[in-house]
Enzyme design. Structure first.
Site, PDB file in Angstrom:
ATOM      1  CG  ASP A   1      -2.207   0.968   1.008  1.00  0.00           C
ATOM      2  OD1 ASP A   1      -1.968   2.086   0.822  1.00  0.00           O
ATOM      3  OD2 ASP A   1      -3.169   0.554   1.653  1.00  0.00           O
TER       4      ASP A   1
ATOM      5  CB  VAL B   1      -0.545  -3.361  -7.186  1.00  0.00           C
ATOM      6  CG1 VAL B   1      -0.553  -4.338  -8.225  1.00  0.00           C
ATOM      7  CG2 VAL B   1       0.048  -3.977  -6.014  1.00  0.00           C
TER       8      VAL B   1
ATOM      9  CG  ASP C   1      -9.443   3.291  -1.746  1.00  0.00           C
ATOM     10  OD1 ASP C   1      -9.081   3.084  -2.893  1.00  0.00           O
ATOM     11  OD2 ASP C   1      -9.088   3.966  -1.024  1.00  0.00           O
ATOM     12  CG  ASN C   2      -8.889   2.478  -7.088  1.00  0.00           C
ATOM     13  OD1 ASN C   2      -8.546   2.200  -8.144  1.00  0.00           O
ATOM     14  ND2 ASN C   2      -8.028   2.514  -5.965  1.00  0.00           N
TER      15      ASN C   2
ATOM     16  CE  LYS D   1      -4.250   4.415   5.070  1.00  0.00           C
ATOM     17  NZ  LYS D   1      -5.617   4.331   4.542  1.00  0.00           N
TER      18      LYS D   1
ATOM     19  CD  GLU E   1      -5.027  11.106   4.553  1.00  0.00           C
ATOM     20  OE1 GLU E   1      -6.239  11.402   4.826  1.00  0.00           O
ATOM     21  OE2 GLU E   1      -4.494  11.352   3.383  1.00  0.00           O
TER      22      GLU E   1
ATOM     23  CB  CYS F   1     -20.810  24.530 -18.196  1.00  0.00           C
ATOM     24  SG  CYS F   1     -22.083  23.227 -18.566  1.00  0.00           S
TER      25      CYS F   1
ATOM     26  NE  ARG G   1     -12.658   4.123   6.772  1.00  0.00           N
ATOM     27  CZ  ARG G   1     -12.094   5.328   6.638  1.00  0.00           C
ATOM     28  NH1 ARG G   1     -12.220   6.173   7.852  1.00  0.00           N
ATOM     29  NH2 ARG G   1     -11.613   5.820   5.607  1.00  0.00           N
ATOM     30  CD  GLN G   2      -8.042   2.697   7.345  1.00  0.00           C
ATOM     31  OE1 GLN G   2      -6.469   2.961   7.388  1.00  0.00           O
ATOM     32  NE2 GLN G   2      -8.638   3.220   6.419  1.00  0.00           N
TER      33      GLN G   2
END
Length: 837
Positions: A296, A344, A368-369, A320, A301, A424, A307-308
């Site tokens: 990672d 990665v 997360d993506n 991390k 943060e 716009c 939660r971590q």
């Protein structure tokens, strides 16, 4: 939160009133939801009136349409606009007592392939209580005498029940007995996360409580207790207790040994990654000959800490992956963890190569993506490795088991592409709070980062002016004017900073709206007669500075405070002084400009920035600015360049974006957002909570054990989708890999590949497929590079050449994309061809 959606039409169709959403706007409603309508033109009768409390039950037709049970035949015709907003209702739930519910339980289903299991397990757990009351302990591990006794107790309970079952599942009850003293971290994690969410519901009154029993079993991985070939010693703890005895009771020492020797690669060490590492430590994964490789590139943060749970406050700014690995080692010093700081992707493919993947037993995604997930998925398909994929979004989560040759891949199913918000809309025509927050974030970048950096470059780079004069990297006029202004008269006092903020307020929220209304008056109509200002467009209202308005004050305070920090001015948090300074500021007046306001929705931000950058500065004006800057200021100073930091409550960053966004929202008639919601959107925080993460990681851990057990039937593995808010749980067999037809009865899947070994000429390569598969090669490609196309006559010259000469490989093999024609001349697909040189 209540959902809302813009409407494009309401009409009567086949005895029902159909409400259609604006293009690309999905409503997100469900059957029987209650909605209200506002801002409808024409159908004013349907607009919400608090006195009438006219709300409507809906029935979903599609993601973009729904119907309401009201006849609009006699009402004026729908003209334009309208917003449908979901009404959140208070629901009263009635629950049976424990005594009554034991007799007639209401059980939430989890797996419809085991439809009879929950009620059987319900009886089994009551029997366990009676067994323990009689013997003082739970049934012994794989004690078949105890197991038969538990079956008798279940039969007795069933016989006396008014809700009697026709048949007792003796195998299932015996499995419950044999594993009653066992424990699996996956189930513990799932139940812990689910129960914790129920506690939160009880405390907050938010979301729907679980009604009334929930049972989850993974008995599909347990042997039949009555199997005469079963080696009970594999499951029964030996005389020397170990930390793994309770899991050995459930799936045996031989499986635990496989866990010890597992070579696992986990991508991501965030919320799910932390929970998975904890589970690996508890399971003993890679505590023998195996190794866990985690990677990672992110750092810890403040917002991660809720939660971590492997991270602590003193870990902030640390990697991390390394921090999570060290925490897992403290839980179980025997595991072998290799923590890496890499992202990665294609840029690290030389490190995480095919050779690396070939050494693995399993890959676990903790990402997360979507883009990263697709990449890892593609690498697992290429190297034919199992992948465990999972993700969360608030109380929702999923698990997908991806097995070589058996299941579809992550890329097999894709969500509809998200419709990007036109630039716009952000710049001039916002319609949602997300638009105003993005606008405020962009303003933060411009006035607190981009412009100060340009000033810093002027003060520190002696070649800055020479580069400008030569035309290299010439900035926009307003940026250059800003450098000139600061160079000649930098802010020296708190008053200067407040004045700057007050002028910005006037420019953003009074003059800019007037300029838009000058270009597009409120009553303007398009060529076809439709209103220009029709929803989702709203005409802005110029704001008048009001010292009694909290957002007005917060904008001045946050803007001045950040500006002061950049230019090394001591800020003051005295609102009375701020108000006094603001009352005496000489403000710019609105003067209409022939400024182009972008209304083309196809233009991106990059397009607009590029066009604006191509506008040449008037040479005379440019030279005047350059000449004024040549006499370099003797008051050189070091600027404190800002970087957006969402987790520092004292830096005013989120305060500025909240105030700026809310002021713009007020100008455009949009509902405002609090600081927490603004922080989530501006900071691009993916909604994640510890309860969901624990529950989904538990399910992934169970599937990990199954994968490492060896070849199992497909229906043993379970994909999962759950929503702890409802609550809803769905476990199901993974979808099979799609069979893609080649010719006749010949098929392949995305997992398959044809392998050829030994360098050969292109002609021999083509003849191989003709002889072996009766397929005519029409094209050969390496990624996007064309090696051969049959329709190009010049490519016939390549036929005598060897593939090594044509491809010039960097590796021992290359994966080729080959197109074919069948014997009937039909274009057909084929799998990837791995060619070994």
């Amino acid at each position: 939160e209540a959902k809302d959606v813009f409407l494009s039409n309401i009409s009567r169709q086949e005895d029902k009133t159909v409400v259609t959403c604006l293009e690309h706007h999905m409503h997100g409603f469900e059957d029987n939801d209650l909605v209200k309508f506002t801002e409808l033109e024409g159908l004013n009768e349907l607009n919400f009136d608090p006195k009438r409390n006219n709300t409507y039950r809906i029935k979903v037709i599609s993601p973009y349409a729904f119907s309401i049970d009201v006849d609009i035949s006699g009402l004026p015709k729908y003209e334009a606009g309208g917003i449908a907003t979901q009404i959140k209702e208070i629901v009263v739930e009635n629950y049976a007592t424990l005594q009554d519910s034991l007799e007639k339980p209401e059980i939430i289903p989890t797996d419809f392939s085991k439809f009879d299991h929950p009620i059987q397990i319900h009886l089994g757990f009551q029997a366990l209580d009676r067994f323990k009351e009689k013997h003082g302990s739970l049934p012994g591990p794989w004690n078949l005498t105890h197991a038969r006794e538990l079956v008798e107790i279940v039969s007795s309970i069933n016989e006396s029940s008014t809700n009697k079952l026709e048949k007792i599942n003796e195998k299932l009850i015996k499995q419950i007995s044999c594993t009653a003293q066992g424990q699996v971290i996956g189930i513990s994690g799932f139940l812990g996360g689910t129960m914790a969410q129920e506690v939160i519901k009880a405390c907050s009154g938010k979301f729907t409580p679980l009604k009334q029993f929930l049972y989850l079993d993974v008995t599909e991985i347990l042997p039949d207790p009555d199997d005469s070939k079963l080696d009970l010693s594999d499951y029964i703890p030996s005389g020397n207790p170990t930390r793994y005895d309770v899991q050995n009771i459930c799936f045996g020492k031989s499986v635990t040994k496989k866990l010890f020797d597992t070579k696992l690669f986990m991508v991501g060490s965030g919320a799910i990654g932390c929970e998975m590492l904890k589970n690996y430590a508890m399971l003993g994964v890679s505590s023998g000959k195996g190794k866990i490789t985690i990677t990672d590139n992110d750092i810890i943060e403040t917002s991660n800490l809720n939660r971590q749970f492997l991270f602590r406050e003193h870990d902030i700014t640390q990697l991390k992956s390394v921090t999570a690995a060290n925490a897992a080692l403290r839980m179980n010093p025997s595991i072998n963890v290799d923590a890496q700081p890499d992202k990665v992707g294609s840029e690290t493919e030389s490190k995480y190569s095919d050779t690396f993947f070939a050494s693995l037993d399993v890959v676990v995604n903790a990402l997360d993506n979507v883009q990263a997930r697709l990449y890892v998925d593609s690498r697992c398909v290429t190297n034919q490795k199992p992948l465990l994929e999972s993700g969360t979004m608030g109380t929702k989560s999923h698990v997908q088991v991806i097995l070589p040759f058996k299941t579809e891949t992550y890329a097999s199913q894709r969500d509809p592409p998200e419709h990007d918000v036109p630039f716009c809309t952000i710049r001039s025509f916002p319609s949602r709070i997300e638009h105003t927050i993005e606008w405020a974030r962009d303003k933060f970048q411009n006035i607190f980062i981009s412009k100060p950096r340009e000033v810093q470059q002027y003060f520190e780079d002696s070649s800055y002016l020479e580069a400008l004069k030569s035309g290299a990297g010439r900035p926009k006029l307003n940026l250059l004017k800003y450098v000139q202004k600061i160079a000649q008269n930098p802010p020296k006092s708190w008053r200067d900073c407040v004045v700057f903020a007050r002028v910005k307020f006037e420019s953003y929220f009074n003059i800019a709206p007037q300029q838009i209304l000058h270009a597009y008056p409120a009553d303007m109509r398009m060529k076809d007669g439709t209103k220009f200002w029709a929803l989702p467009k709203r005409p802005p209202v110029p704001l008048i500075w009001d010292p009694n308005n909290e957002d007005h004050r917060n904008f001045i305070l946050s803007t001045a405070s950040i500006y002061a920090h950049i230019y090394n001015v001591t800020p003051k948090n005295d609102l009375s002084e701020i108000v006094e300074i603001c009352s005496k500021v000489e403000l710019p007046k609105f003067r209409p400009k022939n400024k182009t306001i972008v209304i083309d929705e196809s233009k991106t931000k990059a397009d607009v920035v590029k066009e604006e950058a191509q506008i040449d500065l008037p040479e005379q004006e440019f030279n005047a600015i350059i000449n004024s800057l040549i006499t370099r200021s003797t008051n050189k100073f070091k600027l404190q360049i800002e970087e957006f930091e969402k987790d520092d409550d004292k830096n005013f960053h989120v305060d500025f974006i909240t105030a700026a966004s809310n002021l713009r929202a007020a100008s455009y008639g949009i509902s405002t957002a609090d600081k927490l919601k603004t922080k989530q959107i501006a900071g691009k925080i993916i909604p994640a909570i510890a309860t969901t993460t624990a529950a989904v990681s538990g399910l992934v851990s169970i599937e990990l054990v199954k994968v490492l057990m060896g070849e199992l039937p497909l229906d043993v593995y379970k994909n999962a989708f759950m929503n702890l808010a409802l609550p809803f749980f769905s476990l199901s067999e993974p979808a099979k890999a799609e069979q893609i037809k080649i010719t006749g009865n010949s098929y392949y899947t995305v997992w398959d590949r044809w392998e050829l070994k030994g360098d050969r000429t292109l002609k021999d390569f083509i003849e191989y497929f003709k002889k072996t598969y009766d397929l005519t090669v029409t094209g050969v490609f390496v990624e996007v590079r064309m090696i051969y196309m049959a329709i190009i006559p010049m490519h016939n010259r390549r036929l005598p050449q060897k593939l090594s000469a044509l491809i010039k490989p960097q590796e021992p093999y290359v994966d080729l994309i080959v197109s074919f024609d069948s014997s009937t001349g039909e274009s057909v697909n084929g799998p990837i061809v791995r060619f070994w040189f």
